[in-house]
Write a protein that holds these residues in place. Sequence first.
Motif, PDB file in Angstrom:
ATOM      1  N   ILE A   1       0.853  -1.194   0.000  1.00 61.05           N
ATOM      2  CA  ILE A   1       0.000   0.000   0.000  1.00 61.05           C
ATOM      3  C   ILE A   1       0.886   1.241   0.000  1.00 61.05           C
ATOM      4  O   ILE A   1       1.878   1.310   0.719  1.00 61.05           O
ATOM      5  CB  ILE A   1      -0.924   0.030   1.232  1.00 61.05           C
ATOM      6  CG1 ILE A   1      -1.877  -1.175   1.227  1.00 61.05           C
ATOM      7  CG2 ILE A   1      -1.733   1.327   1.285  1.00 61.05           C
ATOM      8  CD1 ILE A   1      -2.708  -1.302   2.497  1.00 61.05           C
ATOM      9  N   GLY A   2       0.489   2.226  -0.793  1.00 61.40           N
ATOM     10  CA  GLY A   2       1.192   3.502  -0.808  1.00 61.40           C
ATOM     11  C   GLY A   2       1.902   3.751  -2.121  1.00 61.40           C
ATOM     12  O   GLY A   2       2.798   3.002  -2.507  1.00 61.40           O
TER      13      GLY A   2
ATOM     14  N   SER B   1       1.482   8.829  -0.767  1.00 59.92           N
ATOM     15  CA  SER B   1       0.110   8.837  -0.271  1.00 59.92           C
ATOM     16  C   SER B   1      -0.468   7.427  -0.289  1.00 59.92           C
ATOM     17  O   SER B   1      -0.063   6.587  -1.091  1.00 59.92           O
ATOM     18  CB  SER B   1      -0.747   9.763  -1.140  1.00 59.92           C
ATOM     19  OG  SER B   1      -1.954  10.106  -0.510  1.00 59.92           O
ATOM     20  N   ASP B   2      -1.419   7.181   0.593  1.00 62.88           N
ATOM     21  CA  ASP B   2      -2.137   5.910   0.643  1.00 62.88           C
ATOM     22  C   ASP B   2      -3.089   5.871  -0.549  1.00 62.88           C
ATOM     23  O   ASP B   2      -4.082   6.605  -0.587  1.00 62.88           O
ATOM     24  CB  ASP B   2      -2.901   5.806   1.963  1.00 62.88           C
ATOM     25  CG  ASP B   2      -3.600   4.458   2.156  1.00 62.88           C
ATOM     26  OD1 ASP B   2      -4.044   3.869   1.146  1.00 62.88           O
ATOM     27  OD2 ASP B   2      -3.729   4.018   3.309  1.00 62.88           O
ATOM     28  N   ASN B   3      -2.799   5.028  -1.523  1.00 58.25           N
ATOM     29  CA  ASN B   3      -3.576   5.006  -2.753  1.00 58.25           C
ATOM     30  C   ASN B   3      -5.003   4.507  -2.555  1.00 58.25           C
ATOM     31  O   ASN B   3      -5.918   4.907  -3.280  1.00 58.25           O
ATOM     32  CB  ASN B   3      -2.880   4.144  -3.809  1.00 58.25           C
ATOM     33  CG  ASN B   3      -2.559   2.745  -3.312  1.00 58.25           C
ATOM     34  OD1 ASN B   3      -1.741   2.578  -2.408  1.00 58.25           O
ATOM     35  ND2 ASN B   3      -3.183   1.733  -3.881  1.00 58.25           N
ATOM     36  N   LEU B   4      -5.209   3.643  -1.585  1.00 63.72           N
ATOM     37  CA  LEU B   4      -6.560   3.141  -1.333  1.00 63.72           C
ATOM     38  C   LEU B   4      -7.408   4.178  -0.611  1.00 63.72           C
ATOM     39  O   LEU B   4      -8.613   4.291  -0.858  1.00 63.72           O
ATOM     40  CB  LEU B   4      -6.506   1.864  -0.489  1.00 63.72           C
ATOM     41  CG  LEU B   4      -5.750   0.686  -1.082  1.00 63.72           C
ATOM     42  CD1 LEU B   4      -5.724  -0.470  -0.083  1.00 63.72           C
ATOM     43  CD2 LEU B   4      -6.368   0.238  -2.399  1.00 63.72           C
ATOM     44  N   ARG B   5      -6.773   4.942   0.256  1.00 66.30           N
ATOM     45  CA  ARG B   5      -7.494   5.891   1.098  1.00 66.30           C
ATOM     46  C   ARG B   5      -7.534   7.279   0.449  1.00 66.30           C
ATOM     47  O   ARG B   5      -8.525   7.691  -0.124  1.00 66.30           O
ATOM     48  CB  ARG B   5      -6.857   5.936   2.487  1.00 66.30           C
ATOM     49  CG  ARG B   5      -7.692   6.691   3.505  1.00 66.30           C
ATOM     50  CD  ARG B   5      -7.094   6.608   4.896  1.00 66.30           C
ATOM     51  NE  ARG B   5      -7.905   7.316   5.860  1.00 66.30           N
ATOM     52  CZ  ARG B   5      -8.903   6.785   6.562  1.00 66.30           C
ATOM     53  NH1 ARG B   5      -9.193   5.501   6.388  1.00 66.30           N
ATOM     54  NH2 ARG B   5      -9.605   7.499   7.423  1.00 66.30           N
TER      55      ARG B   5
ATOM     56  N   PRO C   1       6.402   4.893   1.729  1.00 70.56           N
ATOM     57  CA  PRO C   1       5.053   4.320   1.706  1.00 70.56           C
ATOM     58  C   PRO C   1       4.571   3.824   3.064  1.00 70.56           C
ATOM     59  O   PRO C   1       3.378   3.937   3.375  1.00 70.56           O
ATOM     60  CB  PRO C   1       5.174   3.178   0.697  1.00 70.56           C
ATOM     61  CG  PRO C   1       6.259   3.606  -0.221  1.00 70.56           C
ATOM     62  CD  PRO C   1       7.247   4.338   0.634  1.00 70.56           C
ATOM     63  N   ILE C   2       5.477   3.297   3.866  1.00 69.99           N
ATOM     64  CA  ILE C   2       5.073   2.811   5.189  1.00 69.99           C
ATOM     65  C   ILE C   2       4.460   3.926   6.030  1.00 69.99           C
ATOM     66  O   ILE C   2       3.524   3.712   6.804  1.00 69.99           O
ATOM     67  CB  ILE C   2       6.289   2.200   5.923  1.00 69.99           C
ATOM     68  CG1 ILE C   2       6.714   0.902   5.233  1.00 69.99           C
ATOM     69  CG2 ILE C   2       5.979   1.939   7.389  1.00 69.99           C
ATOM     70  CD1 ILE C   2       8.009   0.330   5.764  1.00 69.99           C
ATOM     71  N   ASP C   3       4.950   5.147   5.845  1.00 73.33           N
ATOM     72  CA  ASP C   3       4.496   6.280   6.652  1.00 73.33           C
ATOM     73  C   ASP C   3       3.075   6.720   6.318  1.00 73.33           C
ATOM     74  O   ASP C   3       2.411   7.351   7.140  1.00 73.33           O
ATOM     75  CB  ASP C   3       5.436   7.484   6.451  1.00 73.33           C
ATOM     76  CG  ASP C   3       6.868   7.166   6.827  1.00 73.33           C
ATOM     77  OD1 ASP C   3       7.079   6.603   7.909  1.00 73.33           O
ATOM     78  OD2 ASP C   3       7.772   7.485   6.035  1.00 73.33           O
ATOM     79  N   CYS C   4       2.612   6.413   5.109  1.00 72.00           N
ATOM     80  CA  CYS C   4       1.326   6.969   4.672  1.00 72.00           C
ATOM     81  C   CYS C   4       0.148   6.028   4.883  1.00 72.00           C
ATOM     82  O   CYS C   4      -1.003   6.457   4.758  1.00 72.00           O
ATOM     83  CB  CYS C   4       1.412   7.375   3.206  1.00 72.00           C
ATOM     84  SG  CYS C   4       1.360   5.983   2.038  1.00 72.00           S
TER      85      CYS C   4
ATOM     86  N   GLU D   1      -3.484  12.268   5.110  1.00 74.14           N
ATOM     87  CA  GLU D   1      -2.603  13.259   4.524  1.00 74.14           C
ATOM     88  C   GLU D   1      -1.775  12.688   3.373  1.00 74.14           C
ATOM     89  O   GLU D   1      -1.384  11.520   3.385  1.00 74.14           O
ATOM     90  CB  GLU D   1      -1.631  13.823   5.574  1.00 74.14           C
ATOM     91  CG  GLU D   1      -2.299  14.570   6.705  1.00 74.14           C
ATOM     92  CD  GLU D   1      -2.740  13.637   7.820  1.00 74.14           C
ATOM     93  OE1 GLU D   1      -3.409  14.123   8.746  1.00 74.14           O
ATOM     94  OE2 GLU D   1      -2.432  12.431   7.756  1.00 74.14           O
ATOM     95  N   THR D   2      -1.476  13.545   2.408  1.00 71.40           N
ATOM     96  CA  THR D   2      -0.452  13.275   1.407  1.00 71.40           C
ATOM     97  C   THR D   2       0.852  13.844   1.943  1.00 71.40           C
ATOM     98  O   THR D   2       0.904  14.995   2.389  1.00 71.40           O
ATOM     99  CB  THR D   2      -0.825  13.921   0.062  1.00 71.40           C
ATOM    100  OG1 THR D   2      -1.966  13.236  -0.466  1.00 71.40           O
ATOM    101  CG2 THR D   2       0.317  13.847  -0.931  1.00 71.40           C
ATOM    102  N   LEU D   3       1.914  13.046   1.914  1.00 77.44           N
ATOM    103  CA  LEU D   3       3.183  13.404   2.541  1.00 77.44           C
ATOM    104  C   LEU D   3       4.187  13.852   1.485  1.00 77.44           C
ATOM    105  O   LEU D   3       4.291  13.228   0.422  1.00 77.44           O
ATOM    106  CB  LEU D   3       3.738  12.223   3.329  1.00 77.44           C
ATOM    107  CG  LEU D   3       2.759  11.544   4.302  1.00 77.44           C
ATOM    108  CD1 LEU D   3       3.417  10.349   4.980  1.00 77.44           C
ATOM    109  CD2 LEU D   3       2.230  12.533   5.330  1.00 77.44           C
ATOM    110  N   VAL D   4       4.938  14.917   1.790  1.00 77.07           N
ATOM    111  CA  VAL D   4       5.862  15.484   0.818  1.00 77.07           C
ATOM    112  C   VAL D   4       7.221  15.720   1.461  1.00 77.07           C
ATOM    113  O   VAL D   4       7.314  16.257   2.573  1.00 77.07           O
ATOM    114  CB  VAL D   4       5.340  16.822   0.253  1.00 77.07           C
ATOM    115  CG1 VAL D   4       6.200  17.274  -0.927  1.00 77.07           C
ATOM    116  CG2 VAL D   4       3.884  16.714  -0.165  1.00 77.07           C
TER     117      VAL D   4
END
Length: 343
Positions: free
Chosen positions: A246-247, A319-323, A289-292, A297-300
């Motif tokens: 995920i991510g 970002s978490d693509n599923l969420r 990816p683990i962080d999201c 939130e989308t992380l940058v």
Amino acid sequence: MQNPKSKYNVCVLGATGMVGQEMIKVLEQRNFPVDRFLPLASERTAGQKVTFRGKEYTVEVATPDSFEGIQIGLFSAGAKVSAALAPEAVKKGCVVIDNTSHFRMDPEVPLVVPEVNGHALKNHRGIIANPNCSTAQMVLVLKPIYDAVGIERIVVSTYQSTSGWGKEAVKEMYEQTRTLLADPEAKVEVKFLPKRIAFNVVPQIDQFLDNGYTKEEMKMVNETKKILEDDSIKITATAVRVPVAIGHSESVNIQTKKKITAQQVRELISKFPTVKVMDDPGQGIYPTPIDCVGKDETLVGRIREDISISNGIEMWIVSDNLRRGAALNAVLIAERMIADSLL
């Protein structure tokens, strides 16, 4: 929301899939004003059980008659299903928020990330399209930069998780990994992805087109222009599948019309809704990816000025693509429509 006491009959089409399951979770976590809840799916997975707010539901087969009395439909069961059933749902008075690719580039259908172009919802005719997950996370970060200094060109390379294909691809990745850990020389079965994904990266997501790009890459090009309402932006994309569950991650290079510094970019995007800056590489702070996973939130991070061109900015977006890339965006659209009295 305009009237917290109002409740809506809501269906989730594709309720047994990874995005559908996430939609159910987001509806529950955000305390969306649901009166009647209806989980739907194809004949293949209908009959399975899902839980919403502590109550177990049997997933029903989706038919044109399923949408009688339903006011909001969250669709994520594939483009063919949406093509067939979304117009039928609209005839029944249901507003469809569709997560598939089918309606995205239809000029009559708004393609919406609420924080970016929520104003487009007022033009809906019963169907609203959710963008591609990779597009959604990117435009959230592009929007404040675009508004501040304009954008000439975007070069994006994506590193997309297997859940973007679906739960079968995630299972395939795990099975291949287990097999190869036991025997590195073993032959593994490849069923759902174009090539072996375990301990590998695959530069193909969706089919190749005549111009050499994949459908996924052209989705990012075309959808970004539609959401930002600017066909003049030059965009090129390379989409790659990676062995992550995920991510989605993206390396994004932006050429702006006016000069902007890395620090100004950090300040701009840190103020934008649902975007979080994680950018102190010297201290080991940047998103992965683990962080999201499970985050809204989308992380940058890795924000820096491009040393090879004028007015260039580089960054890394996760970002978490599923969420965030799918389920949350759909629910945020519904919330915005309620707030703006569009339902």
